[in-house]
Design a protein around this motif. Structure first.
Motif, PDB file in Angstrom:
ATOM      1  N   ARG A  46       0.989  -0.991   0.182  1.00  0.00           N
ATOM      2  CA  ARG A  46       0.040  -0.013  -0.023  1.00  0.00           C
ATOM      3  C   ARG A  46       0.828   1.126  -0.070  1.00  0.00           C
ATOM      4  NH1 ARG A  46      -5.294  -0.872   1.358  1.00  0.00           N
ATOM      5  NH2 ARG A  46      -5.906  -2.867   2.202  1.00  0.00           N
ATOM      6  N   THR A  47       2.158   1.030   0.422  1.00  0.00           N
ATOM      7  CA  THR A  47       2.996   2.329   0.723  1.00  0.00           C
ATOM      8  C   THR A  47       4.062   2.336   0.088  1.00  0.00           C
ATOM      9  OG1 THR A  47       3.750   1.492   2.799  1.00  0.00           O
ATOM     10  CG2 THR A  47       1.738   2.845   3.092  1.00  0.00           C
ATOM     11  N   VAL A  48       4.555   1.122  -0.981  1.00  0.00           N
ATOM     12  CA  VAL A  48       5.850   1.143  -1.157  1.00  0.00           C
ATOM     13  C   VAL A  48       5.911   2.301  -2.457  1.00  0.00           C
ATOM     14  CG1 VAL A  48       4.876  -0.463  -3.148  1.00  0.00           C
ATOM     15  CG2 VAL A  48       7.375  -0.422  -2.520  1.00  0.00           C
ATOM     16  N   SER A  49       7.271   2.723  -2.347  1.00  0.00           N
ATOM     17  CA  SER A  49       7.504   3.991  -3.211  1.00  0.00           C
ATOM     18  C   SER A  49       8.172   3.307  -4.436  1.00  0.00           C
ATOM     19  CB  SER A  49       8.339   4.915  -2.637  1.00  0.00           C
ATOM     20  OG  SER A  49       9.414   4.588  -2.134  1.00  0.00           O
ATOM     21  N   ALA A  50       7.960   4.184  -5.720  1.00  0.00           N
ATOM     22  CA  ALA A  50       8.712   4.021  -6.906  1.00  0.00           C
ATOM     23  C   ALA A  50      10.171   4.253  -6.759  1.00  0.00           C
ATOM     24  CB  ALA A  50       8.046   4.462  -8.006  1.00  0.00           C
ATOM     25  N   GLY A  51      10.801   3.465  -7.758  1.00  0.00           N
ATOM     26  CA  GLY A  51      12.461   4.117  -7.506  1.00  0.00           C
ATOM     27  C   GLY A  51      13.214   3.400  -6.709  1.00  0.00           C
ATOM     28  N   PRO A  52      14.543   3.816  -6.601  1.00  0.00           N
ATOM     29  CA  PRO A  52      15.583   2.933  -5.979  1.00  0.00           C
ATOM     30  C   PRO A  52      15.088   2.624  -4.479  1.00  0.00           C
ATOM     31  CG  PRO A  52      16.384   4.818  -7.093  1.00  0.00           C
ATOM     32  CD  PRO A  52      15.181   5.075  -7.072  1.00  0.00           C
ATOM     33  N   VAL A  53      15.439   1.338  -4.021  1.00  0.00           N
ATOM     34  CA  VAL A  53      15.052   1.189  -2.617  1.00  0.00           C
ATOM     35  C   VAL A  53      16.107   1.721  -1.692  1.00  0.00           C
ATOM     36  CG1 VAL A  53      14.811  -0.954  -1.156  1.00  0.00           C
ATOM     37  CG2 VAL A  53      14.281  -1.088  -3.412  1.00  0.00           C
ATOM     38  N   THR A  54      15.262   2.654  -1.040  1.00  0.00           N
ATOM     39  CA  THR A  54      16.124   3.417   0.146  1.00  0.00           C
ATOM     40  C   THR A  54      16.062   2.500   1.291  1.00  0.00           C
ATOM     41  OG1 THR A  54      13.970   4.231   1.251  1.00  0.00           O
ATOM     42  CG2 THR A  54      15.117   5.444  -0.694  1.00  0.00           C
ATOM     43  N   ASP A  55      17.283   2.956   2.463  1.00  0.00           N
ATOM     44  CA  ASP A  55      17.236   2.092   3.722  1.00  0.00           C
ATOM     45  C   ASP A  55      15.992   1.890   4.633  1.00  0.00           C
ATOM     46  OD1 ASP A  55      19.992   1.689   2.891  1.00  0.00           O
ATOM     47  OD2 ASP A  55      20.841   3.114   4.381  1.00  0.00           O
ATOM     48  N   SER A  56      15.270   3.055   4.409  1.00  0.00           N
ATOM     49  CA  SER A  56      13.900   3.016   5.193  1.00  0.00           C
ATOM     50  C   SER A  56      12.987   2.162   4.422  1.00  0.00           C
ATOM     51  CB  SER A  56      13.178   4.332   5.694  1.00  0.00           C
ATOM     52  OG  SER A  56      13.013   4.988   3.937  1.00  0.00           O
ATOM     53  N   GLU A  57      12.882   2.132   3.216  1.00  0.00           N
ATOM     54  CA  GLU A  57      12.004   1.043   2.419  1.00  0.00           C
ATOM     55  C   GLU A  57      12.427  -0.372   2.612  1.00  0.00           C
ATOM     56  OE1 GLU A  57       8.823   0.928   0.392  1.00  0.00           O
ATOM     57  OE2 GLU A  57       9.728   2.926   0.070  1.00  0.00           O
ATOM     58  N   GLU A  58      13.746  -0.579   2.710  1.00  0.00           N
ATOM     59  CA  GLU A  58      14.154  -1.948   2.882  1.00  0.00           C
ATOM     60  C   GLU A  58      13.857  -2.303   4.428  1.00  0.00           C
ATOM     61  OE1 GLU A  58      16.517  -5.353   2.323  1.00  0.00           O
ATOM     62  OE2 GLU A  58      15.322  -4.010   1.000  1.00  0.00           O
ATOM     63  N   ARG A  59      13.943  -1.465   5.340  1.00  0.00           N
ATOM     64  CA  ARG A  59      13.708  -1.683   6.778  1.00  0.00           C
ATOM     65  C   ARG A  59      12.093  -2.246   6.808  1.00  0.00           C
ATOM     66  NH1 ARG A  59      17.313   2.377   7.855  1.00  0.00           N
ATOM     67  NH2 ARG A  59      15.674   3.830   8.069  1.00  0.00           N
ATOM     68  N   ARG A  60      11.257  -1.394   6.143  1.00  0.00           N
ATOM     69  CA  ARG A  60       9.896  -1.609   6.223  1.00  0.00           C
ATOM     70  C   ARG A  60       9.520  -3.281   5.381  1.00  0.00           C
ATOM     71  NH1 ARG A  60       6.182   0.867   4.101  1.00  0.00           N
ATOM     72  NH2 ARG A  60       6.863   1.849   2.417  1.00  0.00           N
ATOM     73  N   PHE A  61      10.201  -3.319   4.288  1.00  0.00           N
ATOM     74  CA  PHE A  61       9.977  -4.619   3.632  1.00  0.00           C
ATOM     75  C   PHE A  61      10.615  -5.832   4.509  1.00  0.00           C
ATOM     76  CE2 PHE A  61      11.210  -7.945   0.914  1.00  0.00           C
ATOM     77  CZ  PHE A  61       9.992  -8.286  -0.006  1.00  0.00           C
ATOM     78  N   THR A  62      11.607  -5.525   5.007  1.00  0.00           N
ATOM     79  CA  THR A  62      12.074  -6.770   5.960  1.00  0.00           C
ATOM     80  C   THR A  62      11.342  -7.032   7.330  1.00  0.00           C
ATOM     81  OG1 THR A  62      13.671  -5.444   7.171  1.00  0.00           O
ATOM     82  CG2 THR A  62      14.541  -6.603   5.226  1.00  0.00           C
ATOM     83  N   GLU A  63      10.485  -6.081   7.818  1.00  0.00           N
ATOM     84  CA  GLU A  63       9.728  -6.070   8.557  1.00  0.00           C
ATOM     85  C   GLU A  63       8.469  -6.777   8.432  1.00  0.00           C
ATOM     86  OE1 GLU A  63       8.901  -2.327  10.622  1.00  0.00           O
ATOM     87  OE2 GLU A  63      10.965  -2.131  11.035  1.00  0.00           O
ATOM     88  N   ALA A  64       7.968  -6.356   7.123  1.00  0.00           N
ATOM     89  CA  ALA A  64       6.793  -7.143   6.471  1.00  0.00           C
ATOM     90  C   ALA A  64       7.004  -8.595   6.346  1.00  0.00           C
ATOM     91  CB  ALA A  64       6.165  -6.370   5.267  1.00  0.00           C
ATOM     92  N   ALA A  65       8.541  -8.729   5.911  1.00  0.00           N
ATOM     93  CA  ALA A  65       8.550 -10.220   5.689  1.00  0.00           C
ATOM     94  C   ALA A  65       8.690 -10.794   6.883  1.00  0.00           C
ATOM     95  CB  ALA A  65       9.723 -10.321   4.822  1.00  0.00           C
TER      96      ALA A  65
END
Length: 195
Positions: free
Chosen positions: A138-157
């Motif tokens: 719902r909240t993933v952003s387009a473009g390169p994966v930032t460190d904060s985006e990476e943290r949110r993804f690993t938490e979701a996993a």
């Protein structure tokens, strides 16, 4: 002899077959493209941002679905072979690397690795993190994966670090290969059809 695509702009699925209806691969293409249609409808209904790895990975994953055969589809032999081959050669794709590949560069092994990432979320721990993944989308952003985006993804996993996630989903794929079945989760019948 067979081709198809889904056009989100038109909201239409286009399939054609110049060799006649022979089933098999023709049906796989239709299921792959239909999954793109369903992904688009789901994205609109649930306000999801579907990145390419998810859209192509899930389309490859569900292209092997057979109604009434079980809750999850058989594994895609080509995707499984490529992923396991990469793992055997010591050149796996990392989750962050996969999710950083832009659309215009998504031509080769990313399809298979997208399939592997979707497979992990659908089958690891009986799919217990699937809803968390959809919430993340719902909240993933387009473009390169930032460190904060990476943290949110690993938490979701359900992991504390990217390294732990990569180790888990790579091990998950390796562990499901048996001596009798070269490809992960693929029945002898499917392998016979592929041969």
């Amino acid at each position: 002899g067979v081709a198809g695509f889904y056009s989100p702009g038109h909201g239409r699925l286009f399939l054609w077959d110049v060799e006649g209806a022979h089933g098999g691969f023709h049906l796989e293409v239709a299921k792959h493209e239909t999954t793109h249609l369903l992904n688009d409808l789901m994205a609109r209904e649930l306000a999801l941002n579907l990145p390419t790895w998810f859209d192509e990975g899930s389309a490859t994953y569900f292209s092997m679905f057979v109604a009434g055969a079980g809750p999850e589809p058989e594994d895609h032999p080509g995707a499984a072979a490529e992923v396991l081959g990469d793992l055997d050669l010591g050149k796996p794709m990392r989750s962050r690397e996969l999710r950083s590949v832009p659309w215009e560069s998504f031509h080769g092994r990313e399809y298979s690795w997208g399939w592997a990432q979707v497979r992990f979320f659908r089958q690891h721990e009986k799919g217990g993190r699937w809803r968390a993944l959809l919430e993340y989308l719902r909240t993933v952003s387009a473009g390169p994966v930032t460190d904060s985006e990476e943290r949110r993804f690993t938490e979701a996993a359900g992991f504390k670090s990217s390294e732990a996630l990569d180790a888990a989903w790579h091990a998950h794929l390796k562990a499901t290969r048996t001596a009798e079945r070269r490809y992960v989760g693929t029945s002898p019948e499917v392998l016979q059809r592929v041969a």
